[in-house]
Write a protein that holds these residues in place. Structure first.
Motif, PDB file in Angstrom:
ATOM      1  N   ASN A  27      58.969  70.671  30.838  1.00  0.00           N
ATOM      2  CA  ASN A  27      59.079  69.415  31.604  1.00  0.00           C
ATOM      3  C   ASN A  27      60.451  68.778  31.443  1.00  0.00           C
ATOM      4  O   ASN A  27      60.988  68.193  32.385  1.00  0.00           O
ATOM      5  N   VAL A  28      61.026  68.885  30.254  1.00  0.00           N
ATOM      6  CA  VAL A  28      62.368  68.335  30.017  1.00  0.00           C
ATOM      7  C   VAL A  28      63.413  69.172  30.753  1.00  0.00           C
ATOM      8  O   VAL A  28      64.312  68.648  31.417  1.00  0.00           O
ATOM      9  N   LYS A  29      63.282  70.487  30.664  1.00  0.00           N
ATOM     10  CA  LYS A  29      64.247  71.388  31.313  1.00  0.00           C
ATOM     11  C   LYS A  29      64.248  71.234  32.839  1.00  0.00           C
ATOM     12  O   LYS A  29      65.286  71.402  33.482  1.00  0.00           O
ATOM     13  N   THR A  30      63.087  70.936  33.404  1.00  0.00           N
ATOM     14  CA  THR A  30      62.994  70.796  34.862  1.00  0.00           C
ATOM     15  C   THR A  30      63.220  69.358  35.322  1.00  0.00           C
ATOM     16  O   THR A  30      63.104  69.055  36.513  1.00  0.00           O
ATOM     17  N   GLY A  31      63.544  68.466  34.385  1.00  0.00           N
ATOM     18  CA  GLY A  31      63.870  67.088  34.738  1.00  0.00           C
ATOM     19  C   GLY A  31      62.684  66.179  34.951  1.00  0.00           C
ATOM     20  O   GLY A  31      62.836  65.033  35.401  1.00  0.00           O
ATOM     21  N   LEU A  74      62.015  60.667  24.869  1.00  0.00           N
ATOM     22  CA  LEU A  74      60.673  60.135  25.134  1.00  0.00           C
ATOM     23  C   LEU A  74      59.610  61.242  25.097  1.00  0.00           C
ATOM     24  O   LEU A  74      58.490  61.021  24.620  1.00  0.00           O
ATOM     25  N   SER A  75      59.959  62.429  25.566  1.00  0.00           N
ATOM     26  CA  SER A  75      58.975  63.520  25.629  1.00  0.00           C
ATOM     27  C   SER A  75      58.442  63.885  24.248  1.00  0.00           C
ATOM     28  O   SER A  75      57.242  64.097  24.068  1.00  0.00           O
ATOM     29  N   VAL A  76      59.342  63.933  23.251  1.00  0.00           N
ATOM     30  CA  VAL A  76      58.925  64.279  21.886  1.00  0.00           C
ATOM     31  C   VAL A  76      58.124  63.124  21.286  1.00  0.00           C
ATOM     32  O   VAL A  76      57.148  63.330  20.569  1.00  0.00           O
ATOM     33  N   GLU A  77      58.534  61.900  21.614  1.00  0.00           N
ATOM     34  CA  GLU A  77      57.821  60.719  21.119  1.00  0.00           C
ATOM     35  C   GLU A  77      56.369  60.730  21.619  1.00  0.00           C
ATOM     36  O   GLU A  77      55.428  60.517  20.844  1.00  0.00           O
ATOM     37  N   LEU A  78      56.179  61.017  22.905  1.00  0.00           N
ATOM     38  CA  LEU A  78      54.834  61.062  23.483  1.00  0.00           C
ATOM     39  C   LEU A  78      54.013  62.208  22.884  1.00  0.00           C
ATOM     40  O   LEU A  78      52.805  62.073  22.670  1.00  0.00           O
ATOM     41  N   PHE A  79      54.678  63.323  22.626  1.00  0.00           N
ATOM     42  CA  PHE A  79      54.026  64.474  21.991  1.00  0.00           C
ATOM     43  C   PHE A  79      53.462  64.067  20.628  1.00  0.00           C
ATOM     44  O   PHE A  79      52.302  64.345  20.301  1.00  0.00           O
TER      45      PHE A  79
END
Length: 329
Positions: A304-308, A314-319
């Protein structure tokens, strides 16, 4: 390495050496020992060093054809040239019949054992693989380093240092140098000294972060994450290490179910034997299904990060928020 040590002891050297493997410290040490043994100090006429992927094979061959200047040996050292990964057929063919007065030392990180150059070097000289050392060897080495500095150190303290630093010998040496300076006025290096002065490797922070997730301590898990960000660790590297850690736990859980002994388990998973107990304990906080789900979520988050679709921090925080929540997982 036994054969290499014998060569250094007797002074009877092969024409070509290939030092490879993932233990950089040992490769560096043996490269320097070979150079010192084969070429008189200060002999710049008969010693040439090449480094990097832009090294030209033709230039190597031209130099190898040059007779040594008032000496018996011309030594060429080639480091991280990538010759053993990218085909170098001209060099592979040349070394089969190169002048006896020319010697070569290759020091490589990456290689293809199926390639012509590797096969030619193996046939003509000696291939020495420098692997990461086992726990017992590293503990002995740490204690020897302490002894050289006239410091006392218990085996327990040596193992604790190893736990903090990992098994990279260069990193261990740097931490031992810091520890020696810190304990300059005292005769002993203790676990408390190690805790105070030695740098904890990032993977240890990741282990603590996973512990917090396992215990549903959300604030603690996020605090570890923010600490790593403050240390300039990239969010995607943190995510990679987190996913890797959960994958290891998934493998450990399965191997424990199959009844493998700790030593074999460590070998299959790629961790040091004395850490198996900690990994097993951590794995028991999750079901196999939970671990698989977390690993898959880590891979999906990275995509999801690589595809924008998501922002990295934020992505790691939500994980972390999701899997450390009281009802999470």
């Amino acid at each position: 390495m036994k054969s290499l040590n014998e060569d250094l002891k007797t002074g009877q050297f092969n024409q070509i050496y290939l030092l490879c493997g993932d233990e950089g410290y040992l490769k560096k040490q043996y490269k320097e020992r070979l150079v010192k043994a084969m070429i008189p100090e200060g002999d710049t006429m008969n010693y040439t060093y090449f480094e990097g992927k832009n090294t030209n094979p033709k230039e190597i061959i031209d130099l190898a054809e040059t007779l040594p200047f008032f000496a018996d040996v011309r030594l060429i050292v080639l480091e991280n040239t990538n010759f053993f990964k990218n085909a170098s057929p001209e060099l592979a063919e040349y070394i089969k019949d190169m002048p006896e007065s020319t010697h070569m030392i290759f020091v490589e990180e990456e290689l293809d054992k199926r390639g012509k150059l590797y096969k030619a070097v193996k046939a003509k000289g000696r291939v020495v693989e420098m692997k990461r050392q086992d726990e017992r060897t590293l503990v002995r080495w740490i204690l020897q380093l302490a002894k050289q500095e006239k410091k006392q150190m218990s085996e327990t303290a040596a193992r604790y240092l190893l736990e903090k630093t990992g098994d990279d010998m260069e990193n261990i040496l740097q931490e031992m140098e810091k520890l020696t300076c810190y304990c300059m006025s005292r005769g002993e290096m203790t676990e408390a000294d190690i805790e105070e002065i030695c740098t904890t490797r990032v993977t240890n922070h990741i282990f603590d972060m996973v512990d917090a997730v396992a215990n549903r301590e959300q604030k603690k898990a996020l605090d570890y994450y923010y600490d790593l960000l403050a240390l300039k660790e990239p969010p995607m590297r943190i995510l990679y290490l987190l996913t890797r850690q959960f994958r290891i736990l998934m493998e450990v859980k399965e191997l424990e179910r199959l009844g493998l002994p700790p030593k074999e388990m460590a070998s299959k998973v790629g961790i040091m034997p004395f850490l198996v107990g900690k990994y097993r304990a951590q794995a028991r906080a999750f079901s196999g299904k939970q671990l698989r789900g977390i690993v898959e979520a880590g891979v999906e988050t990275e995509e999801n990060v690589k595809t924008g679709k998501m922002q990295d921090v934020l992505s790691v925080e939500l994980f972390l928020v999701k899997y450390s929540a009281r009802s999470g997982g």
